[in-house]
Design a protein around this motif. Sequence first.
Motif, PDB file in Angstrom:
ATOM      1  N   MET A 168      13.201 -14.278  73.284  1.00  0.00           N
ATOM      2  CA  MET A 168      11.913 -13.957  72.664  1.00  0.00           C
ATOM      3  C   MET A 168      10.857 -13.647  73.721  1.00  0.00           C
ATOM      4  O   MET A 168      10.092 -12.682  73.590  1.00  0.00           O
ATOM      5  N   ILE A 169      10.807 -14.462  74.764  1.00  0.00           N
ATOM      6  CA  ILE A 169       9.800 -14.271  75.816  1.00  0.00           C
ATOM      7  C   ILE A 169      10.036 -12.951  76.548  1.00  0.00           C
ATOM      8  O   ILE A 169       9.082 -12.218  76.859  1.00  0.00           O
ATOM      9  N   ASP A 170      11.299 -12.628  76.814  1.00  0.00           N
ATOM     10  CA  ASP A 170      11.608 -11.340  77.460  1.00  0.00           C
ATOM     11  C   ASP A 170      11.113 -10.170  76.616  1.00  0.00           C
ATOM     12  O   ASP A 170      10.558  -9.192  77.144  1.00  0.00           O
ATOM     13  N   GLU A 171      11.302 -10.255  75.304  1.00  0.00           N
ATOM     14  CA  GLU A 171      10.869  -9.160  74.432  1.00  0.00           C
ATOM     15  C   GLU A 171       9.347  -9.066  74.390  1.00  0.00           C
ATOM     16  O   GLU A 171       8.781  -7.962  74.353  1.00  0.00           O
ATOM     17  N   VAL A 172       8.672 -10.229  74.400  1.00  0.00           N
ATOM     18  CA  VAL A 172       7.207 -10.221  74.443  1.00  0.00           C
ATOM     19  C   VAL A 172       6.726  -9.506  75.704  1.00  0.00           C
ATOM     20  O   VAL A 172       5.793  -8.687  75.663  1.00  0.00           O
TER      21      VAL A 172
ATOM     22  N   VAL B  62       2.074 -17.302  68.048  1.00  0.00           N
ATOM     23  CA  VAL B  62       2.684 -17.066  66.733  1.00  0.00           C
ATOM     24  C   VAL B  62       1.785 -17.627  65.640  1.00  0.00           C
ATOM     25  O   VAL B  62       1.499 -16.964  64.637  1.00  0.00           O
ATOM     26  N   ASN B  63       1.307 -18.854  65.844  1.00  0.00           N
ATOM     27  CA  ASN B  63       0.490 -19.507  64.823  1.00  0.00           C
ATOM     28  C   ASN B  63      -0.891 -18.886  64.673  1.00  0.00           C
ATOM     29  O   ASN B  63      -1.520 -19.006  63.621  1.00  0.00           O
ATOM     30  N   SER B  64      -1.380 -18.216  65.726  1.00  0.00           N
ATOM     31  CA  SER B  64      -2.709 -17.601  65.639  1.00  0.00           C
ATOM     32  C   SER B  64      -2.679 -16.273  64.892  1.00  0.00           C
ATOM     33  O   SER B  64      -3.718 -15.687  64.608  1.00  0.00           O
TER      34      SER B  64
ATOM     35  N   ILE C 294       3.745 -10.267  68.139  1.00  0.00           N
ATOM     36  CA  ILE C 294       4.511 -11.428  68.613  1.00  0.00           C
ATOM     37  C   ILE C 294       5.165 -12.141  67.427  1.00  0.00           C
ATOM     38  O   ILE C 294       6.317 -12.566  67.505  1.00  0.00           O
ATOM     39  N   ARG C 295       4.426 -12.236  66.330  1.00  0.00           N
ATOM     40  CA  ARG C 295       5.025 -12.864  65.142  1.00  0.00           C
ATOM     41  C   ARG C 295       6.232 -12.064  64.665  1.00  0.00           C
ATOM     42  O   ARG C 295       7.243 -12.635  64.252  1.00  0.00           O
ATOM     43  N   ARG C 296       6.158 -10.741  64.742  1.00  0.00           N
ATOM     44  CA  ARG C 296       7.293  -9.906  64.329  1.00  0.00           C
ATOM     45  C   ARG C 296       8.508 -10.196  65.223  1.00  0.00           C
ATOM     46  O   ARG C 296       9.637 -10.314  64.724  1.00  0.00           O
ATOM     47  N   ILE C 297       8.276 -10.310  66.527  1.00  0.00           N
ATOM     48  CA  ILE C 297       9.368 -10.604  67.468  1.00  0.00           C
ATOM     49  C   ILE C 297      10.011 -11.949  67.134  1.00  0.00           C
ATOM     50  O   ILE C 297      11.237 -12.077  67.063  1.00  0.00           O
TER      51      ILE C 297
ATOM     52  N   TYR D  64       8.155 -19.583  61.160  1.00  0.00           N
ATOM     53  CA  TYR D  64       9.476 -19.455  61.786  1.00  0.00           C
ATOM     54  C   TYR D  64      10.506 -20.267  61.006  1.00  0.00           C
ATOM     55  O   TYR D  64      11.579 -19.772  60.661  1.00  0.00           O
ATOM     56  N   PHE D  65      10.169 -21.523  60.722  1.00  0.00           N
ATOM     57  CA  PHE D  65      11.084 -22.385  59.968  1.00  0.00           C
ATOM     58  C   PHE D  65      11.422 -21.781  58.612  1.00  0.00           C
ATOM     59  O   PHE D  65      12.586 -21.739  58.195  1.00  0.00           O
ATOM     60  N   GLU D  66      10.401 -21.290  57.912  1.00  0.00           N
ATOM     61  CA  GLU D  66      10.635 -20.731  56.574  1.00  0.00           C
ATOM     62  C   GLU D  66      11.507 -19.477  56.643  1.00  0.00           C
ATOM     63  O   GLU D  66      12.341 -19.236  55.767  1.00  0.00           O
ATOM     64  N   LYS D  67      11.323 -18.663  57.691  1.00  0.00           N
ATOM     65  CA  LYS D  67      12.146 -17.452  57.842  1.00  0.00           C
ATOM     66  C   LYS D  67      13.606 -17.823  58.114  1.00  0.00           C
ATOM     67  O   LYS D  67      14.525 -17.212  57.561  1.00  0.00           O
ATOM     68  N   VAL D  68      13.827 -18.821  58.966  1.00  0.00           N
ATOM     69  CA  VAL D  68      15.196 -19.283  59.231  1.00  0.00           C
ATOM     70  C   VAL D  68      15.828 -19.805  57.941  1.00  0.00           C
ATOM     71  O   VAL D  68      16.959 -19.435  57.587  1.00  0.00           O
TER      72      VAL D  68
END
Length: 390
Positions: free
Chosen positions: A273-277, A296-298, A303-306, A343-347
């Motif tokens: 994830m960090i590499d893609e950011v 992500v939370n902000s 970044i949220r999409r990644i 993130y949790f809900e998407k998983v």
Amino acid sequence: MLKHFLEDVQIKNKLKKQIYFYIQTHGETSKNELKKHFNVPQSTLSRMLDSLEQEQLIFMSGQGTASGGRPPMLYRVSPTAGYYFGVDLSRTHVTTVLLNANFNVLAEATFKLDKTYTPTKTIGQIIEQIEKFKNQYIGNQELIIGMGIGSVGPIDREKGVILSPESFQANGWENVEISSLLFDALKIPTYLSNGVDTAGLAEYHLGSYHNEKLLYMISGYGIRGAKIENGISSNINPGDASAWGHMMIEKNGKLCVCGNRGCLMAYSSFSAMIDEVHQVFPGMNVNDADDLVPKVNSGNGEIRRIVHRAAEYYGHGVANMVNILHPDAVILHGKLIYECDSYFEKVKETIEQSRYQKEKSLMIKRGDLGDRATAVGAGIEVLYRLVKFS
């Protein structure tokens, strides 16, 4: 003493140990419950319970609910009969806990690892912390049952050796005989296991999943998993629970650190994830999970999409294991799991959409013990080793 009782491998002691173990794992238990479970004569059961009481390993804790007639007396493990140490040895930190015989946490300490933390320095600091807890809370060495270590792998469980772990910042972590090194210094029996196994065992034991198959998954810099059933993990020697992160989810996909392409790690680990950011935002100050979570939370859209795409890949990977292992419950652990609701809900949503037996009920939840799980479970595993495998 509890230590001597649990270490006694004589056949005549086996049933008594199993009775103690049942009381321990069920919290409070009546004599009728024990009689039904073990199917032994009343006189035999009474004799063993009396013996356990006389040795101050259990005590009568009160009355249960009556079902016609006198209410049953309940038995409980004596909390001061013995003590366990548990150690969580991860890539980023070490946590040590002291547990009483009921597995309540009496003391806890954590230190972070950096590139200076060689095995010698790390083990030295663990020894220092154990000695401090022992002097402050226990005193008598004979009250210490043992110490469990939940580590990143691969490991050799039986020999107590950390083999060739991924991603430690310091050098020298290959073929570290950690169990024998700690035993030589502390004279405490020490048992090594995968951290994901001990974390899963803690959730299994303290969450009372005694009749369920539990799939426990950790996502972070590595992706690890364990199936826990009857207190036993599916992971065996060489104990490389990290292999779960190297299932292939994309043919000819991204290059993974293992040299293959398309591994789950290459899409869903923190590093991925960090590499893609950094590819999308060159120079952005996102260097670890602590930097990633607030962005992500902000509500940073890109970044949220990644991160959400990584969550989908992870959900597909977990669903693959659900389809193969058929657990009754899935427990998810990780910084993003606990700190990023989206993130949790998407998983969770992806697991539900991708699993095969949708008609079968499946519990999917966050771990109840959070960051304590691995260390607490490492202490609990000492009891399981002494009772289940003796």
